[in-house]
Design a protein around this motif. Structure first.
Motif, mmCIF file in Angstrom:
data_model
loop_
_atom_site.group_PDB
_atom_site.id
_atom_site.type_symbol
_atom_site.label_atom_id
_atom_site.label_comp_id
_atom_site.label_asym_id
_atom_site.label_seq_id
_atom_site.Cartn_x
_atom_site.Cartn_y
_atom_site.Cartn_z
ATOM 1 N N GLU A 81 0.829 -1.206 0.000
ATOM 2 C CA GLU A 81 0.000 0.000 0.000
ATOM 3 C C GLU A 81 0.866 1.260 0.000
ATOM 4 O O GLU A 81 0.618 2.206 -0.768
ATOM 5 N N TYR A 82 1.890 1.275 0.843
ATOM 6 C CA TYR A 82 2.762 2.447 0.919
ATOM 7 C C TYR A 82 3.578 2.622 -0.356
ATOM 8 O O TYR A 82 3.810 3.751 -0.811
ATOM 9 N N GLN A 85 1.485 4.382 -2.789
ATOM 10 C CA GLN A 85 1.350 5.796 -2.462
ATOM 11 C C GLN A 85 2.607 6.574 -2.861
ATOM 12 O O GLN A 85 2.529 7.684 -3.406
ATOM 13 N N GLY A 115 3.424 9.708 3.927
ATOM 14 C CA GLY A 115 2.290 9.318 4.755
ATOM 15 C C GLY A 115 1.752 10.403 5.655
ATOM 16 O O GLY A 115 0.990 10.115 6.583
ATOM 17 N N THR A 199 0.730 8.095 8.557
ATOM 18 C CA THR A 199 0.107 6.783 8.429
ATOM 19 C C THR A 199 0.796 5.794 9.364
ATOM 20 O O THR A 199 2.022 5.695 9.387
#
Length: 423
Positions: A81-82, A85, A115, A199
């Motif tokens: 997920e990161y 991003q 994040g 995050t």
């Protein structure tokens, strides 16, 4: 140039290449490692200092994230997920020192924090953090610019400069330590109140005492690439070789110089030498027993049993009146050198042009020339140097034509560290 100078140039050139080594590697794996470390640190503070050290909300939020990362599948999902991003926010994940320094110096309105979730109605660009990044960019480039200057100095002086090499190592190491231990606090002092959370790092955790700068420091640590380690290795090498060139290797350098000098003939004591006014150039040696005569460069060796034909061949009994200079301060202090009438005795750093070779860095490759006029008993002196030649009378030696100088006058080459008396 001796091997110390070549080694210094090689190290400096290689150090300049660190500009192109990766400094940052922004990845989901590094971010997850950082977030996990921050949350575990909050738990450790709570266990060591008691629950009053951090808020209950921070402890519970940190525990939830740590438990979440304990699951391998959840951790992999978070990393993926990161990564997505990061790819959406940045053109490249890897940044070398050159790119990062340029970004830090030119950053204006385009700021990105991995994040980060910002406070409503607040813009991170208004925090003034750009000035901190620009300072960091300067600290990246200044050591490299200094390395360029040192290369030029090594080439001009034809030797290594241990002191400047040591200073470069200290400056490089200090810049990296500044980035690691000082910059995080400076960055957080600017963005404090602008960033709500990161995050996997809650607001309660981020704003616990000291955790803001700790989080920024964790980002720098976990997102730093191997190029920074290479820079630190060069800083260590510069410090080590700088110290060696000023101590142990400096002695070896001087020794090798003596071995490469031409063979000397000893002329014995010289009496009746004229002495300049007291205090004109320092302490005059009490004896000339260590006087040295030097052969004229380029003359062939005399056959066995024949008299030498060099510049300073022993002339006793020949009826030829010679000039003589004595080193009263400097590398050959206490030594004397004969000068045949009509022949020029040149002093400098380059054996290609000079009969007397000096190592003092302010001495030019071809510093000054001295002739002896047997008819008048006076000397003719001319300056070839950049830093100049002065007389003990305070007059500067001409660089345009030969200047007549009386016996008993001292010559200062560049400074009074190298002084010669015309006897």
């Amino acid at each position: 140039m001796k091997w110390q100078g070549w080694l210094s140039i090689a190290l400096l050139v290689l150090f300049m290449g660190t500009l192109f080594l990766p400094r940052l590697e922004i990845s989901g794996e590094g971010y997850v490692d950082m977030a996990e470390e921050v949350n575990r640190h909050v738990q450790e503070i709570s266990d060591q200092d008691g629950e009053e050290a951090v808020s209950p909300g921070a402890v519970s939020a940190a525990a939830a994230i740590v438990d979440e990362f304990d699951s391998d599948q959840t951790r992999k999902d978070r990393v993926k997920e990161y990564d997505e991003q990061i790819d959406g926010a940045l053109d490249t994940r890897s940044m070398n020192n050159l790119f990062w320094g340029k970004w830090a110096l030119t950053v204006d309105d385009t700021l990105y924090f991995d994040g980060a979730e910002f406070e409503a109605e607040k813009k991170i660009e208004d925090s003034g953090v750009q000035g901190v990044f620009k300072l960091g960019g300067i600290l990246l480039y200044v050591p490299v610019l200094l390395a360029v200057v040192l290369i030029v100095l090594c080439i001009l002086n034809r030797k290594a400069n241990g002191l400047f090499l040591l200073l470069l190592g200290v400056l490089t190491g200090a810049a990296e330590l500044f980035w690691q231990f000082v910059m995080p606090g400076m960055i957080w002092s600017k963005i404090d109140g602008y960033v709500h959370s990161f995050t996997s790092i809650s607001h309660d955790v981020l704003y616990s005492d000291g955790m803001g700068s700790y989080t920024i420091s964790g980002m720098i640590t976990h997102l730093t690439s191997w190029g920074r380690a290479v820079t630190l290795i060069f800083a260590f090498l510069f410090i080590v070789f700088g110290i060696l060139f000023m101590t142990v290797l400096k002695q070896k350098y001087a020794g090798s110089f003596q071995q490469e000098m031409p063979d000397f003939a000893f002329s014995g004591s010289q009496k009746g030498a004229a002495v300049p006014p007291a205090g004109a150039f320092g302490t005059t040696p009490q004896s000339n027993a260590d006087s040295i005569t030097m052969p004229m460069m380029g003359h062939a060796a005399a056959p066995q049993g024949a008299s030498p034909t060099g510049l300073n061949a022993p002339l006793s009994g020949s009826g030829i009146n010679t000039g003589m200079i004595q080193c009263t301060m400097g590398q050959f202090r206490g030594s004397t050198f004969d000068i045949r009438p009509g022949e020029e005795f040149i002093i400098g750093r380059d054996p290609k042009y000079c009969q007397l070779i000096l190592e003092y860095p302010k001495i030019s490759r071809k510093h000054c020339g001295i002739k002896y006029d047997a008819g008048s008993g006076n000397y003719l002196v001319i300056d070839y140097s950049t830093n100049g030649t002065r007389l003990s009378t305070g007059e500067k030696v001409s660089s345009m034509n030969y200047q007549e100088v009386l016996p008993g006058t001292a010559l200062y080459l560049a400074t009074e560290k190298e002084t010669f008396l015309l006897e």
